[in-house]
Structures are given as C-alpha cells and as structure tokens.
Design an enzyme around this catalytic site. Sequence first.
Site, PDB file in Angstrom:
ATOM      1  N   ASP A  58      -0.432  -0.686  -9.522  1.00 52.34           N
ATOM      2  CA  ASP A  58       0.402   0.630  -8.958  1.00 52.34           C
ATOM      3  C   ASP A  58       1.169   0.400  -7.603  1.00 52.34           C
ATOM      4  O   ASP A  58       1.396   1.353  -7.412  1.00 52.34           O
ATOM      5  CB  ASP A  58      -0.362   2.010  -9.256  1.00 52.34           C
ATOM      6  CG  ASP A  58      -1.828   1.869  -8.114  1.00 52.34           C
ATOM      7  OD1 ASP A  58      -1.620   0.798  -7.683  1.00 52.34           O
ATOM      8  OD2 ASP A  58      -2.371   2.842  -8.174  1.00 52.34           O
ATOM      9  N   CYS A  89      -2.339  -2.526  -5.338  1.00 46.94           N
ATOM     10  CA  CYS A  89      -3.192  -3.502  -5.864  1.00 46.94           C
ATOM     11  C   CYS A  89      -3.958  -4.390  -4.948  1.00 46.94           C
ATOM     12  O   CYS A  89      -5.208  -4.555  -5.041  1.00 46.94           O
ATOM     13  CB  CYS A  89      -2.428  -4.545  -6.991  1.00 46.94           C
ATOM     14  SG  CYS A  89      -1.061  -5.266  -6.174  1.00 46.94           S
ATOM     15  N   HIS A 110       0.945  -9.219  -8.131  1.00 50.68           N
ATOM     16  CA  HIS A 110      -0.138  -8.331  -8.386  1.00 50.68           C
ATOM     17  C   HIS A 110      -1.350  -9.403  -7.703  1.00 50.68           C
ATOM     18  O   HIS A 110      -1.730 -10.582  -7.979  1.00 50.68           O
ATOM     19  CB  HIS A 110      -0.312  -8.430  -9.878  1.00 50.68           C
ATOM     20  CG  HIS A 110      -1.421  -7.208 -10.184  1.00 50.68           C
ATOM     21  ND1 HIS A 110      -1.592  -6.244  -9.731  1.00 50.68           N
ATOM     22  CD2 HIS A 110      -2.729  -7.652 -11.063  1.00 50.68           C
ATOM     23  CE1 HIS A 110      -2.601  -5.682 -10.167  1.00 50.68           C
ATOM     24  NE2 HIS A 110      -3.262  -6.373 -10.910  1.00 50.68           N
TER      25      HIS A 110
END
EC number: 3.4.19.12
Length: 375
Positions: free
Chosen positions: A45, A48, A154
């Site tokens: 979101d 991370c 990510h």
Amino acid sequence: MAKTKQQKSKPKKQPHQKQGKDCDLSQFRAQLDALGLKIIQVTADGNCFFRAIADQLEGNEDEHNKYRNMIVLYIVKNREMFEPFIEDDVPFEDYCKTMDDDGTWAGNMELQAASLVTRSNICIHRNMSPRWYIRNFEDTRTRMIHLSYHDGEHYNSVRSKEDACGGPARPVVIEADAKVSAASKQAKATESKSKNKADKCHVNAGAIKVVMSGSCCDNTEKAEQVLLQVNGDVDAAIEFLIADQGMESLTENDTETASASDTINPKHASDSPMENTEQAREELIEEESASGNNSETVQAKCTTQTDDKKIPRNKTCPCGSKKKYKSCCGTATGRSSVKLLVSQTMESKKGRKNLRRGTSNEVEANAPDVGALCI
C-alpha cells in the site's frame, strides 16, 4: 470500435502479468529456501518498506507508521548528510513533509536512514541477483535486517524457515557471506601489518650518513634508531636530532658541562653541516638509483662503525650535546630516551616538513564507514 478493442485487451493483459509475477515469486521463494529462508509478505500500500521493517523489529507490520516517523525525523535532524542526495531539485522541507505522509514510497535515503536510526545493518535479497548489503556497523553482534525486493516496487520481510513469526525476526546467518566478510578483513589486516613491518626494518646506509652529517651527530646507533622511529624520513630525523641537542643544552646547568663546552669548535658545528649534507644527499640519490642494500648489510655496517669508534667516557659526547659521553649517548638511558622523545615531537616535525615541501599526506580515516546511499 475503440471500446470493443479496449474490452478485449484487458482480459489478455491481466492474467499474463499475474502469471509472470507468480512465476517470479515461486522462483524467488526457491532461491531463499536454499538458504533456509522464507518470505513474509506484507501489505502493498506504499508503506511496504516500513511494514517490512516493523515486522523484522517487532513482528507486527501494523507499526509501520511508527518507523516511518522515526526515519523521517532522523533525516530531518541530519540534514547535512542527506540533503545533497535529494533528486529533481526538490526543497528539503518539502521532501521530508511528503515522505512523512502515509503511502509515500521509500527510496535509497530511507534505507540508509533506517539502518542508522535502528543501529542495524540491512541485507536486501533480490530474485536471481546478488544480495545488497547496507553495512554501517562492523560489530558482529549488530542486528541484520533481511528484506526482499520485488520488481523494483515492493518490499517484503525475510525470516528463517524455523522462525514462528511470533515476535521480532530471529537472527539469520548466511555462512557464505560471513566467510567472505571475515576473509576480506583478515587479508586487509595482514597486508597492512606486513607493509608497516617491512618499512620499519629497512634503513638505508646512505640515509644514516645524511642524518649524521646534517645533525652533526657522530653516533651511528642513535641516528639509525631515530630513522627507524620516523620510518626512514631523513628530514624529520635531522630536525629531531638537532632539536634534541638543543633541549639537552638548555637543561644543562652544572659547571662541569660548562667547562667542557669550551673544547667544542663552534665553527665546525655551524659551517660544515650544510656542505656535508648536500654531498651526502647526492651520494644517497646515486645509491638509491642503483640496487638497494638489504637490511642485514646496513646492520653489519652500523655495528662495525660503532665498534671501531671507542669513545672515552670522560670525553665530550660527539653528538653535540655539550655533555660528557658517559652521561649522554654512552648510557643505556640516553639511547632509550630517543624513542620517547621521537613519539612526543614527530607530529610537529612532520607538519613543518609538509609545509616546506608543499605536499599532503594521505590520511587514513579512522571514523566508521556510514555506507552508500546510492545502491
């Protein structure tokens, strides 16, 4: 027509991307499994990185906002360290304000700040690529945070396969990396030690001659000892011996030494050193251009010169100190005091020498390495 084409392209694109990411993740898991590790996925979101840090240190990714605030505050307090690395000419205050907002992606600066503020080193695992290390602390007891980096967008947390994930991550040791790090440190230490030892053991006979001529010191052993202490620096050795003689003259108060000073020829002390030194320097340059003498030859030569010159103990010391030989260079104390005096005065001597030559010495930084921001 445009609407129909758009509807057809969506179902084809989405499953293809999902299949590729699932394949990469499966491959990544197998790579870490071989090291005894596993990926702990956190919510993607925009938080991370901070979620992964929170999982590593507390076992609860929901504490991400606490670590975001902590890292941003550290950057603010250390502005001079981080501001030069802000890209796109963004004002420092604006950058920090944006980074403090929920959902803002972390960058390389936040990696470095996270390592420093949590006093932890960081290992970043990548799919089919070498691991990245942010190593700011050399103590083997320092915690190592393990993260995985996916598709450049990510972060996840990485733990040992045996870790039950009931709290902070258990320590992880990758033996291959530990051995490489230890071998590298040992090699550097051995190389530095052997280099220093070699420099100290070799004293050129020509250098001893130059020092003795320039300082009016007839004591070969003393000249060699000083040269060893200053790592063969001829100018520093001459300056030290001259200063040493001046210090001894100032502290000499007894009448016996005062009467002995009448026997010294002042002209010889003031006129001959410059001529002798220049001549000796030329001889030294010629010797260095030819094959170098080994340390055993130098020691034998110095010992022979000392044995050939037996100085009466009640005569004036030839080193120019205006003291009797028995109370100066003829005593064990006189010989051993050279080492102590050199250590006390060498810093100022080297400073003057650098100003005269217009050179600068390489300085070995003893301060701890703060790591690289750009990884």
